[in-house]
Write a protein that holds these residues in place. Sequence first.
Motif, mmCIF file in Angstrom:
data_model
loop_
_atom_site.group_PDB
_atom_site.id
_atom_site.type_symbol
_atom_site.label_atom_id
_atom_site.label_comp_id
_atom_site.label_asym_id
_atom_site.label_seq_id
_atom_site.Cartn_x
_atom_site.Cartn_y
_atom_site.Cartn_z
ATOM 1 N N THR A 30 0.841 -1.192 0.000
ATOM 2 C CA THR A 30 0.000 0.000 0.000
ATOM 3 C C THR A 30 0.879 1.246 0.000
ATOM 4 O O THR A 30 1.737 1.398 0.872
ATOM 5 C CB THR A 30 -0.911 0.022 1.242
ATOM 6 N N PRO A 31 0.689 2.159 -0.966
ATOM 7 C CA PRO A 31 1.556 3.347 -1.023
ATOM 8 C C PRO A 31 1.519 4.142 0.285
ATOM 9 O O PRO A 31 0.467 4.304 0.905
ATOM 10 C CB PRO A 31 0.965 4.158 -2.184
ATOM 11 N N PHE A 32 2.691 4.609 0.694
ATOM 12 C CA PHE A 32 2.816 5.467 1.869
ATOM 13 C C PHE A 32 3.671 6.657 1.482
ATOM 14 O O PHE A 32 4.845 6.499 1.143
ATOM 15 C CB PHE A 32 3.449 4.719 3.046
ATOM 16 N N GLU A 33 3.082 7.848 1.513
ATOM 17 C CA GLU A 33 3.808 9.061 1.132
ATOM 18 C C GLU A 33 4.546 9.626 2.339
ATOM 19 O O GLU A 33 3.944 9.897 3.391
ATOM 20 C CB GLU A 33 2.846 10.115 0.589
ATOM 21 N N GLU A 34 5.845 9.791 2.190
ATOM 22 C CA GLU A 34 6.655 10.294 3.295
ATOM 23 C C GLU A 34 6.471 11.799 3.480
ATOM 24 O O GLU A 34 6.273 12.531 2.521
ATOM 25 C CB GLU A 34 8.119 9.928 3.057
ATOM 26 N N SER A 35 6.552 12.227 4.709
ATOM 27 C CA SER A 35 6.223 13.597 5.078
ATOM 28 C C SER A 35 7.321 14.584 4.701
ATOM 29 O O SER A 35 8.514 14.298 4.831
ATOM 30 C CB SER A 35 5.988 13.666 6.594
ATOM 31 N N ARG A 36 6.896 15.774 4.296
ATOM 32 C CA ARG A 36 7.854 16.846 4.015
ATOM 33 C C ARG A 36 8.358 17.497 5.296
ATOM 34 O O ARG A 36 9.205 18.393 5.245
ATOM 35 C CB ARG A 36 7.237 17.887 3.079
ATOM 36 N N ALA A 37 7.866 17.031 6.429
ATOM 37 C CA ALA A 37 8.452 17.470 7.703
ATOM 38 C C ALA A 37 9.770 16.756 7.974
ATOM 39 O O ALA A 37 10.532 17.183 8.837
ATOM 40 C CB ALA A 37 7.469 17.209 8.847
ATOM 41 N N CYS A 38 10.061 15.671 7.238
ATOM 42 C CA CYS A 38 11.294 14.904 7.439
ATOM 43 C C CYS A 38 12.412 15.502 6.590
ATOM 44 O O CYS A 38 12.547 15.163 5.405
ATOM 45 C CB CYS A 38 11.071 13.445 7.069
ATOM 46 N N TYR A 39 13.216 16.370 7.180
ATOM 47 C CA TYR A 39 14.319 17.004 6.462
ATOM 48 C C TYR A 39 15.544 16.099 6.400
ATOM 49 O O TYR A 39 16.419 16.304 5.562
ATOM 50 C CB TYR A 39 14.681 18.332 7.118
ATOM 51 N N ALA A 40 15.625 15.126 7.276
ATOM 52 C CA ALA A 40 16.678 14.103 7.235
ATOM 53 C C ALA A 40 16.116 12.844 7.871
ATOM 54 O O ALA A 40 15.340 12.899 8.816
ATOM 55 C CB ALA A 40 17.932 14.554 7.981
ATOM 56 N N MET A 41 16.514 11.690 7.315
ATOM 57 C CA MET A 41 16.040 10.412 7.841
ATOM 58 C C MET A 41 16.712 10.094 9.175
ATOM 59 O O MET A 41 17.768 10.669 9.515
ATOM 60 C CB MET A 41 16.384 9.291 6.858
ATOM 61 N N ILE A 42 16.132 9.135 9.907
ATOM 62 C CA ILE A 42 16.837 8.599 11.066
ATOM 63 C C ILE A 42 18.179 8.042 10.570
ATOM 64 O O ILE A 42 19.236 8.338 11.083
ATOM 65 C CB ILE A 42 16.035 7.495 11.763
ATOM 66 N N SER A 43 18.091 7.205 9.562
ATOM 67 C CA SER A 43 19.247 6.648 8.855
ATOM 68 C C SER A 43 18.678 5.779 7.754
ATOM 69 O O SER A 43 17.469 5.510 7.720
ATOM 70 C CB SER A 43 20.145 5.812 9.786
ATOM 71 N N ALA A 44 19.542 5.319 6.872
ATOM 72 C CA ALA A 44 19.048 4.501 5.771
ATOM 73 C C ALA A 44 18.426 3.195 6.243
ATOM 74 O O ALA A 44 17.575 2.631 5.574
ATOM 75 C CB ALA A 44 20.182 4.218 4.787
ATOM 76 N N GLU A 45 18.849 2.713 7.424
ATOM 77 C CA GLU A 45 18.314 1.441 7.887
ATOM 78 C C GLU A 45 17.102 1.608 8.792
ATOM 79 O O GLU A 45 16.447 0.641 9.143
ATOM 80 C CB GLU A 45 19.382 0.612 8.619
ATOM 81 N N LYS A 46 16.756 2.834 9.173
ATOM 82 C CA LYS A 46 15.595 3.019 10.039
ATOM 83 C C LYS A 46 14.595 4.020 9.486
ATOM 84 O O LYS A 46 13.636 4.378 10.152
ATOM 85 C CB LYS A 46 16.063 3.455 11.441
ATOM 86 N N GLY A 47 14.804 4.476 8.283
ATOM 87 C CA GLY A 47 13.845 5.345 7.646
ATOM 88 C C GLY A 47 13.799 6.772 8.164
ATOM 89 O O GLY A 47 14.573 7.180 9.005
#
Length: 279
Positions: free
Chosen positions: A262-279
């Motif tokens: 199911t598509p999930f659109e990531e938020s534009r409030a996220c200016y940087a991820m936790i990390s590549a392994e934790k999204g």
Amino acid sequence: MTIEIRPFTLADVPFGMLLTDAEEWYHVPADWARLVRLEPEGAFKAVVDGIPAGTAAILAFDRLGWIHSMIVQREFRGQGIGEALLRACLDFADRRGVPCVKLDSVGGVERFYARQGFVEEYPSWRLLADGRPGTPKAARMRPEDHADVLAFDRASTGLDRGRALRALLADDPDRAFVVRERGRVRGYLLLRRGERRDPVGPCVADPDDPGVAADLLASALAISEGRRLRMCVGGYHNVALRIAEDLGFERADHSTRMSRGTPFEESRACYAMISAEKG
């Protein structure tokens, strides 16, 4: 050849480090240990005829699962090990009822994931910068801020990432920043120690006021003199990329964000991820 998929445990951390060092992923043992503690039933190790051959893991945030740490030793590639590890992660997502699974495909293996039903979304950028002396523009996060920060993250991202954020704060409580206005959280950033590069992220801030994110990133640079920083930014977020580059971050390389379900659109409030392994 017999492929076994076994649990990846804390005793396997040295093997995990061997793999991530070979891929130059800048992990430290604490990163692997944290991932195992966060999702012990979602961490897997492939063993071929008694020899450890690869790893993969998944971290579930209610509606979204992140597959990460998918590495097969070079001498074992092309023998179905990666597919077996990926299937273990997808089975975990099915058992948990997670409707959408995402990952970052590195090394040009998008076609491998596409065969398993993943579709490409956008580039996932890695940006590098050197810390420089300065005065932080954001306030240091205090323990009494944590509850409000976790609530802000949940409202901003649409996900309950509290387990991961609490684990990161426990490891590096003194390298976190928060911006408040009239008592309300407007943004926060976490920074932690890494191998050769210190990971910056997550950075979550008001998408309608990019200045908050800029102040948070500037604060991370200001306390990192003599150290090198690394952050991950989704290619969908041109504003975040521009802010980072204006502050001296440079794009180094990118992977490909891919999703399944199911598509999930990531938020534009996220200016940087936790990390590549934790999204």
